[in-house]
Design a protein around this motif. Structure first.
Motif, PDB file in Angstrom:
ATOM      1  N   LEU A  14     -26.502  32.310  26.838  1.00  0.00           N
ATOM      2  CA  LEU A  14     -26.483  30.876  27.091  1.00  0.00           C
ATOM      3  C   LEU A  14     -25.432  30.532  28.146  1.00  0.00           C
ATOM      4  O   LEU A  14     -25.688  29.733  29.060  1.00  0.00           O
ATOM      5  N   GLY A  15     -24.267  31.143  28.045  1.00  0.00           N
ATOM      6  CA  GLY A  15     -23.216  30.900  29.038  1.00  0.00           C
ATOM      7  C   GLY A  15     -23.630  31.351  30.428  1.00  0.00           C
ATOM      8  O   GLY A  15     -23.379  30.651  31.420  1.00  0.00           O
TER       9      GLY A  15
ATOM     10  N   ARG B  24     -26.406  35.892  22.007  1.00  0.00           N
ATOM     11  CA  ARG B  24     -26.915  34.564  22.335  1.00  0.00           C
ATOM     12  C   ARG B  24     -25.887  33.698  23.075  1.00  0.00           C
ATOM     13  O   ARG B  24     -26.226  33.079  24.089  1.00  0.00           O
ATOM     14  N   PRO B  25     -24.625  33.629  22.613  1.00  0.00           N
ATOM     15  CA  PRO B  25     -23.662  32.790  23.347  1.00  0.00           C
ATOM     16  C   PRO B  25     -23.422  33.271  24.774  1.00  0.00           C
ATOM     17  O   PRO B  25     -23.277  32.454  25.696  1.00  0.00           O
ATOM     18  N   PHE B  26     -23.391  34.574  24.985  1.00  0.00           N
ATOM     19  CA  PHE B  26     -23.187  35.108  26.332  1.00  0.00           C
ATOM     20  C   PHE B  26     -24.383  34.806  27.228  1.00  0.00           C
ATOM     21  O   PHE B  26     -24.222  34.472  28.402  1.00  0.00           O
TER      22      PHE B  26
ATOM     23  N   SER C 253     -32.526  31.466  25.813  1.00  0.00           N
ATOM     24  CA  SER C 253     -31.400  31.626  24.891  1.00  0.00           C
ATOM     25  C   SER C 253     -31.355  30.519  23.845  1.00  0.00           C
ATOM     26  O   SER C 253     -30.846  30.731  22.747  1.00  0.00           O
ATOM     27  N   VAL C 254     -31.886  29.342  24.152  1.00  0.00           N
ATOM     28  CA  VAL C 254     -31.895  28.262  23.169  1.00  0.00           C
ATOM     29  C   VAL C 254     -32.969  28.510  22.110  1.00  0.00           C
ATOM     30  O   VAL C 254     -32.759  28.250  20.928  1.00  0.00           O
TER      31      VAL C 254
END
Length: 116
Positions: A39-40, A35-37, A21-22
């Motif tokens: 990464l979370g 992407r934020p989900f 994800s990064v």
């Protein structure tokens, strides 16, 4: 599988999810808006794995009561649990190429044509 294997799989899957994800590798699997989900979820898996490692390490240090005749485990974890390792292996071994502009445009045309 024992507890250490479960925790190790959590850490491994969380680490792979965070790395994917990064970097831009996540674009081969999900849309950019996820992407934020992703990464979370990776951070959560990694945190749960690290928490499990620390709790497991603290448990092994503490004194355990003497086991009775019925306390031993009979391999209660099914062998199918090893399939949790499959997503990690897929991420390392089979990385699909990112969608190109031509493929995305062609898919968008197909969706518009099927709705009409």
């Amino acid at each position: 599988m024992d507890r250490l294997t479960h925790v190790g799989l959590l850490v491994l899957l969380g680490a792979v999810t965070v790395v994917v994800s990064v970097t831009d590798a996540h674009l081969a699997y999900v849309r950019p808006g996820f992407r934020p989900f992703l990464l979370g979820a990776g951070v959560l898996l990694l945190a749960l794995g690290v928490l499990g490692l620390t709790r497991g390490h603290a448990t092994t240090r503490s004194a355990r009561p003497a086991p009775s005749a019925h306390d031993h485990e009979h391999g209660t974890t099914p062998r199918v649990a090893w399939l949790l390792l499959l997503p990690v292996a897929v991420m390392f071994l089979v990385a699909p190429p990112a969608l190109g502009a031509f493929t995305v445009a062609r898919r968008a045309q197909c969706v518009r044509a099927s709705r009409a």
